[in-house]
Design a protein around this motif. Structure first.
Motif, mmCIF file in Angstrom:
data_model
loop_
_atom_site.group_PDB
_atom_site.id
_atom_site.type_symbol
_atom_site.label_atom_id
_atom_site.label_comp_id
_atom_site.label_asym_id
_atom_site.label_seq_id
_atom_site.Cartn_x
_atom_site.Cartn_y
_atom_site.Cartn_z
ATOM 1 N N GLN A 92 0.844 -1.012 -0.321
ATOM 2 C CA GLN A 92 0.023 -0.060 0.065
ATOM 3 C C GLN A 92 0.843 1.330 -0.189
ATOM 4 O O GLN A 92 0.685 2.135 -0.711
ATOM 5 N N ILE A 93 1.776 1.298 1.007
ATOM 6 C CA ILE A 93 2.575 2.637 1.144
ATOM 7 C C ILE A 93 3.478 2.637 -0.100
ATOM 8 O O ILE A 93 3.383 3.824 -0.867
ATOM 9 N N PHE A 94 4.130 1.886 -0.389
ATOM 10 C CA PHE A 94 5.473 1.696 -1.421
ATOM 11 C C PHE A 94 4.891 2.156 -2.713
ATOM 12 O O PHE A 94 5.127 3.120 -3.534
ATOM 13 N N GLY B 113 5.686 -0.727 -11.525
ATOM 14 C CA GLY B 113 5.892 -1.129 -12.896
ATOM 15 C C GLY B 113 7.248 -0.782 -13.557
ATOM 16 O O GLY B 113 7.294 -1.286 -14.642
ATOM 17 N N SER B 114 7.839 0.172 -13.108
ATOM 18 C CA SER B 114 8.974 0.602 -13.713
ATOM 19 C C SER B 114 10.371 -0.028 -13.082
ATOM 20 O O SER B 114 10.245 0.042 -11.787
ATOM 21 N N ALA B 115 11.392 0.372 -13.785
ATOM 22 C CA ALA B 115 12.681 -0.268 -13.168
ATOM 23 C C ALA B 115 12.940 0.915 -12.224
ATOM 24 O O ALA B 115 13.648 0.377 -10.957
ATOM 25 N N ILE B 116 12.742 2.177 -12.316
ATOM 26 C CA ILE B 116 13.246 2.990 -11.489
ATOM 27 C C ILE B 116 12.225 3.019 -10.167
ATOM 28 O O ILE B 116 12.889 3.312 -9.093
ATOM 29 N N SER B 117 10.904 2.594 -10.112
ATOM 30 C CA SER B 117 10.388 2.557 -9.006
ATOM 31 C C SER B 117 10.525 1.268 -8.156
ATOM 32 O O SER B 117 10.778 1.482 -6.899
ATOM 33 N N VAL B 118 11.160 0.416 -9.051
ATOM 34 C CA VAL B 118 11.640 -0.928 -8.211
ATOM 35 C C VAL B 118 12.869 -0.346 -7.458
ATOM 36 O O VAL B 118 13.174 -0.731 -6.329
ATOM 37 N N LEU B 119 13.793 0.324 -8.181
ATOM 38 C CA LEU B 119 15.066 0.697 -7.519
ATOM 39 C C LEU B 119 14.830 1.650 -6.382
ATOM 40 O O LEU B 119 15.620 1.292 -5.177
ATOM 41 N N LYS C 160 12.092 1.733 -4.277
ATOM 42 C CA LYS C 160 11.583 0.694 -3.406
ATOM 43 C C LYS C 160 12.816 -0.100 -2.563
ATOM 44 O O LYS C 160 12.678 -0.091 -1.435
ATOM 45 N N VAL C 161 13.641 -0.539 -3.397
ATOM 46 C CA VAL C 161 14.642 -1.401 -2.696
ATOM 47 C C VAL C 161 15.835 -0.317 -2.108
ATOM 48 O O VAL C 161 16.073 -0.649 -0.852
ATOM 49 N N LEU C 162 15.787 0.766 -2.584
ATOM 50 C CA LEU C 162 16.845 1.539 -2.015
ATOM 51 C C LEU C 162 16.421 2.388 -0.610
ATOM 52 O O LEU C 162 16.841 2.382 0.469
ATOM 53 N N PHE C 163 15.022 2.440 -0.722
ATOM 54 C CA PHE C 163 14.237 3.111 0.453
ATOM 55 C C PHE C 163 14.136 2.088 1.560
ATOM 56 O O PHE C 163 14.469 2.129 2.707
ATOM 57 N N ASN C 164 14.047 0.844 1.040
ATOM 58 C CA ASN C 164 13.815 -0.133 1.959
ATOM 59 C C ASN C 164 15.201 -0.442 2.982
ATOM 60 O O ASN C 164 15.248 -0.586 4.069
ATOM 61 N N SER C 165 16.280 -0.431 2.082
ATOM 62 C CA SER C 165 17.376 -0.820 2.718
ATOM 63 C C SER C 165 18.269 0.373 3.387
ATOM 64 O O SER C 165 18.558 -0.266 4.498
ATOM 65 N N MET C 166 17.929 1.501 3.097
ATOM 66 C CA MET C 166 18.400 2.647 3.840
ATOM 67 C C MET C 166 17.619 3.277 4.903
ATOM 68 O O MET C 166 18.220 3.797 5.517
#
Length: 180
Positions: free
Chosen positions: A113-115, A122-128, A130-136
């Motif tokens: 919901q939040i992410f 759907g885009s590579a940028i949105s996935v990147l 999400k991954v960076l925000f989750n990790s950092m």
């Protein structure tokens, strides 16, 4: 899930036509009930996402801890008092609660919901992103502290003790390096 149900239905149809059914009626009866069970499970996961997330993640976390404690016990049980060998129910409860509350409920909301609202889909940028925000951000400031808080609650320690232990593990034991 429909695909899995269809696959099992086709397998059951093969059982109906084969000699397996005649030689082992229990096997055939089990296979014929699988599509119904999968359909019920699928409906549960679709209609009760928070409940199913809690149940699934709590059970998985608890089971993982049982495996870990069993391995630890078998490695260290030589020469130990038999009273000290075994599964810590309190530790397992901490894993169960953390698994259900954070890994199940909270991450269902965070990732589904939040992410998508923050980063799109759907885009590579949105996935990147999400991954960076989750990790950092999410990991160091929510995921790990939550684990320490749940453990402190189960073991009857204070919130301040939990945060002090977390800070010590980050600074002196390289917790974030291990996390990343």
């Amino acid at each position: 899930m429909k695909t899995i149900q269809n696959w099992f239905k086709s397998e059951c149809d093969l059982v109906e036509k084969s000699s397996i059914r005649n030689s082992n009626p229990l096997h055939a009866a089990f296979l014929s009930s699988v599509p119904e069970v999968l359909g019920t499970m699928s409906a549960f996961y679709k209609t009760k996402p928070l409940t199913s997330a809690f149940v699934t993640c709590a059970i998985k976390a608890s089971a993982a801890d049982v495996v870990a404690q069993t391995a630890e016990t078998s490695l260290s049980s030589e020469g130990m008092d038999p009273e000290q060998v075994g599964i810590s129910k309190r530790r397992n409860l901490a894993f169960f609660m953390y698994g259900g509350i954070y890994q199940g409920l909270a991450q269902e909301v965070i990732f589904n919901q939040i992410f998508p609202a923050l980063f799109g889909e759907g885009s590579a940028i949105s996935v990147l992103n999400k991954v960076l925000f989750n990790s950092m951000v999410v990991g160091p400031f929510l995921t790990l502290p939550t684990a320490y808080i749940v453990k402190s609650f189960i073991f009857k320690h204070s919130f301040l003790e939990a945060m002090s232990t977390y800070k010590n593990d980050v600074i002196n034991h390289g917790l974030l390096k291990k996390f990343w």
